[in-house]
Scaffold this active site. Structure first.
Site, PDB file in Angstrom:
ATOM      1  NE  ARG A 109     -52.036 -12.864  40.515  1.00  0.00           N
ATOM      2  CZ  ARG A 109     -52.611 -12.894  41.383  1.00  0.00           C
ATOM      3  NH1 ARG A 109     -52.160 -11.274  42.136  1.00  0.00           N
ATOM      4  NH2 ARG A 109     -53.551 -13.132  41.484  1.00  0.00           N
ATOM      5  CB  SER A 135     -57.303 -19.615  34.404  1.00  0.00           C
ATOM      6  OG  SER A 135     -56.827 -19.637  35.504  1.00  0.00           O
ATOM      7  CG  ASP A 172     -59.533 -17.657  36.040  1.00  0.00           C
ATOM      8  OD1 ASP A 172     -60.831 -18.471  35.152  1.00  0.00           O
ATOM      9  OD2 ASP A 172     -59.665 -17.116  34.940  1.00  0.00           O
TER      10      ASP A 172
END
Length: 900
Positions: A522, A586, A640
């Site tokens: 994203r 992450s 994350d």
């Protein structure tokens, strides 16, 4: 004349549909907890939960009490691939003094007969399981227990009503055990109707209704557990013994009962009771015919008005006479012969009229029986949510078997009343004997299967003691990761993130955030406002990462990322602006500062080459340079988990822990700088990314790893690594379930022992299916549909087992996660030196958010293992996007403060 006389006995289809609707309403009443006490149709749970599946085997005994004779049976059930059974029986009379005497005599008599049978069959000295067919209404609370509600069918034994008939039989057998050396284990109490269904169910797996039309009448069928209020639990099905003979005892059929029905009832042993049975069963039809003929004769319509002794004698006309008189092929000769024997001396017109009376009486019986059966079939079809249903009705009873027209009439009317059910009627061979043995055989099989399933799932049941042990080991590993001399060899890496503060509300500006951590990538634009109108606005776009890029070269991966960023900047119209950027990455990274992160190792299916050991920020900067279209200020590389903590920290300053329970599993928390030996300085705090997924890679939790965990680990991309994550994260739980299902199928406990192609496929069992299957709102029918989507053709019993396996795996995951988290909150409490700690944990991840039980079990475990900590769980709103922007904003704020 006869037609006019018996007009009320001829029932149209409209009347029958009305009877069907009335019976359906009575069934619902009988199943409801509050309405059952006043229901006439008692809908008794039989505790028979499963039909034969063909794998039953062994020697079984059965005794059968309820008809005109008492029977003892031996049933051999073979599982030789051909699925066969042999039945040997012996009949004993039921003397009047026994069936109308006292309870002790009755059960002693049964034990005597059984002892004699075992002697003749040379079965003494063998311990055999026994099924007890007891064809009277009983209230059961388990399969091997039943309290007699009322005697029916001419039985009137004193001192038995309201007592458990199985314990009475056991007592009688116990007396014989010493003197006659017989050893029998009573495993099941069965109604003859249930026995009929089970016998036919052995030959035809579609059979889920049992019907008796003989001396008595009754029906049973397989009902969904969720509809049976009288029994705990919602899973699976259970056979319901309707005891439909009492339908109408509350007056519900009064408009259909004739003067003859009333007269017959008044003269019976139990006036006002079993009114439906009195209109249907062979015990009463002969008597009904007698009463009609008597009245017609008195009115001069028959036998020249001469009333013989036979017509005045109760019980003189029996069902066998009615059946014989309806043999149309033999013309009137049978009728004439029977009536002459009864000293009635009929004319030909008399014979025709009597034959017609018999036809109307037996036809009404078949019609009423068909209406009630149609109600049951409709209920079954609606339970299954089918437009059209194929099913089999197992059927037994003298009236059905011996009457020349009965079966044909019944079939025809049923098919007319329920045109959307394709019904096969299967005649039962010795339903009450073989059926009791079948129920016992199924109970035997289920008990053996239960043992095997329990054994397979036992390693997933973690005691409180074991969970405490896991918590203590996690604490030890956390300390190793923080200490300079042990950090290099520690499995829980305790990586410093260089995030040294949480939001204070003064952050503002526009920020870009990138989020890479799964199969999607994203790009976000985040606008943060401070002051009274404090808010965070986000715009984002999602891009897929193809497998060939996830597992290609590092250069290809980062070029793909930069291509996605370019598309987004173009889309948002901000290509020229040099915005501060936070990069949520992450994967385990070793950071030397907030904008430097060296990849320790890929997880979650990524395998891009030339990345491990490299600084991901540098790789991103180089890819931006290669493209040469725009420039960005990369301020922070973020995990994350840290993003999750920061997002919640923006709402709640008490939030100092971040937890991800999704595809992966990880935790971060704010640690005192003085405890972090691998970073210079003792002042303030820094967020530590624990990377706890590696916990246990040194073998410290091998004692709780099962063979299924080992199989999942060996088949993974990184064998021997991330062992704790493989027991707690969404990416692996479905795979653990699949391994267990394969094992249970190999043992013949699931899917008829057939391992389908789809079950052999790795990754077929996604975690979302676990969440769906375990949902409390989902009926087993829907569980079966999910399994069918996965190419697994399951029975109702299979669905229950699959649901149980999913529950065991996800519960353990939540408990292990809770044990790890308890270690962290306890450490925080001790570090602060307080008796009682109040703290908030920011949480994200699909497993926590979407699984129906994971979050509850996790919270309960933390509470149990860290009782002095009051932990609030706060759901994070987009930790990896919004969180990355907030970290960037906090870093910018701290950097500006530093410069000033």
């Amino acid at each position: 004349q006869v037609d006019r006389y018996l007009y009320h006995m001829r029932l149209s289809d409209d009347v029958l549909l009305d009877v069907m609707a009335r019976f359906q309403a009575e069934m619902v009443k009988g199943l409801g907890k509050d309405t059952n006490p006043t229901a006439t149709v008692k809908m008794l749970p039989s505790f028979v939960r499963s039909l034969p599946d063909g794998s039953e085997k062994g020697d079984f005994l059965a005794v059968d009490l309820g008809g005109s004779q008492f029977r003892a049976h031996q049933v051999k059930v073979c599982d030789d691939g051909k699925q066969s059974s042999q039945l040997e029986s012996k009949f004993y009379p039921t003397p009047k003094e026994v069936i109308q005497g006292n309870g002790t005599e009755l059960f002693d008599y049964i034990a005597d007969c059984l002892s004699d049978f075992m002697e003749t069959k040379n079965l003494k000295h063998k311990k055999l399981p026994l099924g007890f067919t007891f064809s009277f209404p009983c209230k059961q609370t388990k399969l091997e227990e039943g309290v007699l509600l009322a005697w029916t069918k001419h039985f009137k034994v004193r001192g038995v009503q309201d007592t458990d008939v199985v314990s009475s039989l056991r007592k009688a057998l116990q007396k014989h055990k010493a003197s006659f050396d017989i050893d029998v284990d009573v495993l099941a109490l069965v109604n003859d109707t249930v026995g009929t269904m089970m016998t036919c169910g052995y030959d035809d797996p579609r059979c889920e209704v049992g019907l008796i039309i003989g001396t008595g009448t009754n029906a049973c069928y397989m009902e969904e557990m969720r509809h049976i209020d009288l029994v705990e639990g919602d899973e699976g099905r259970m056979c319901i013994n309707t005891e439909w003979g009492a339908f109408g005892d509350d007056g519900a059929l009064d408009d259909l009962r004739t003067e003859f029905d009333r007269e017959l009832d008044l003269g019976s042993l139990n006036p006002g009771k079993q009114l439906f049975e009195k209109m249907i069963s062979s015990l009463y039809l002969g008597e009904l015919v007698r009463l009609i003929l008597l009245k017609m004769t008195k009115e001069g319509l028959l036998f020249n008005g001469k009333v013989s002794t036979a017509l005045l004698t109760k019980g003189k006309i029996e069902m066998k006479h009615v059946s014989a008189m309806e043999k149309y092929k033999e013309g009137l000769s049978n009728t004439k012969e029977i009536l002459t024997e009864l000293n009635l001396f009929p004319s030909e017109e008399d014979c025709i009229a009597v034959q017609h009376v018999c036809t109307i009486v037996s036809f009404r019986s078949a019609n009423l029986c068909a209406a009630a059966l149609a109600a049951i079939l409709t209920r079954l079809r609606e339970n299954k949510k089918l437009l059209r249903m194929r099913t089999t009705v197992g059927i037994d009873g003298g009236l059905y078997k011996t009457h020349p027209q009965y079966a044909k009439r019944l079939h025809k009317v049923v098919r007319r009343l329920v045109p959307n059910c394709d019904v096969r009627f299967l005649l039962s061979v010795s339903g009450s004997g073989k059926g009791a043995a079948m129920v016992t055989a199924v109970a035997y099989r289920l008990a053996a299967q239960r043992k095997q399933i329990d054994a397979a799932l036992a390693p997933f049941l973690l005691s409180l003691e074991t969970l405490r042990e896991v918590k203590n080991k996690m604490r030890t590993e956390l300390e190793y990761g923080l200490k300079r001399e042990t950090q290099a060899s520690a499995t829980v890496k305790m990586l410093p993130t260089y995030v040294c503060g949480t939001p204070d509300g003064t952050e503002k500006g526009k920020f870009l955030a990138l989020d890479l951590g799964g199969t999607n990538f994203r790009v976000l634009l985040v606008k943060i406002r401070s002051g009274r109108r404090r808010s965070v606005q986000m715009y984002n776009k999602i891009f897929a990462i193809p497998l060939e890029i996830m597992q290609g070269t590092g250069e290809e991966l980062f070029d793909h990322i930069v291509q996605c960023i370019a598309d987004f900047l173009e889309y948002m119209g901000i290509k020229g602006a040099r915005l501060p950027l936070g990069f949520t990455f992450s994967f385990p990274c070793r950071q030397a500062s907030i904008d430097k992160g060296t990849l320790v190792g890929w997880t979650k299916g990524f395998k891009a080459t030339d990345c491990e050991g490299e600084d991901v920020v540098d790789m991103l900067r180089e890819a931006i340079r290669r493209r040469n279209e725009f420039d960005l200020d990369i301020v922070a590389v973020v995990n994350d988990t840290v993003g999750t903590m920061m997002t919640c920290g923006y709402e709640d300053p008490n939030c100092e822990i971040g937890l991800i329970a999704g595809t992966g599993s990880n935790v971060c928390y704010m640690e005192d700088m003085k405890n972090i030996e691998i970073v210079e300085g003792n002042e303030g705090k820094m967020c530590i990314n624990t990377e706890w997924g590696g916990f246990g890679d040194n073998g410290c939790i091998d004692n709780i790893r099962t063979k299924y965990d080992k199989e999942v680990d060996e088949g993974s991309l990184n064998p021997g690594k991330q062992r704790y994550e493989k027991m707690t994260s969404g990416m692996y739980l479905g795979e653990i379930v699949r391994q267990i299902l394969i094992d249970l199928t190999k043992q013949g406990l699931l899917f008829r022992g057939q391992i389908s192609e789809s079950l052999r496929k790795r990754g077929i069992f996604e975690t979302k299916f676990l969440s769906q299957i375990e949902s409390d709102r989902l009926a087993l029918l829907q569980v079966r549909r999910i399994l069918q989507q996965l190419g697994l053709d399951s029975t109702c019993e299979d669905s229950i087992i699959v649901k149980e396996v999913c529950g065991a795996v996800s519960k353990r995951a939540a408990q292990l996660c809770g044990a790890g988290l308890a270690a962290i909150v306890e450490k925080k409490r001790e570090d602060r030196g307080v008796e009682h700690l109040q703290i908030t944990v920011g949480v994200d991840g699909t497993l926590y958010k979407l699984h129906p039980h994971f979050s509850r079990v996790l919270r309960e475990t933390v509470k149990e293992l860290a009782p002095q900590c009051d932990v609030t769980f706060m759901l994070s709103e987009d930790g990896s996007g919004k969180g990355a922007a907030l970290i960037t904003a906090v870093a910018k704020r701290l950097h500006n403060v530093g410069q000033k």
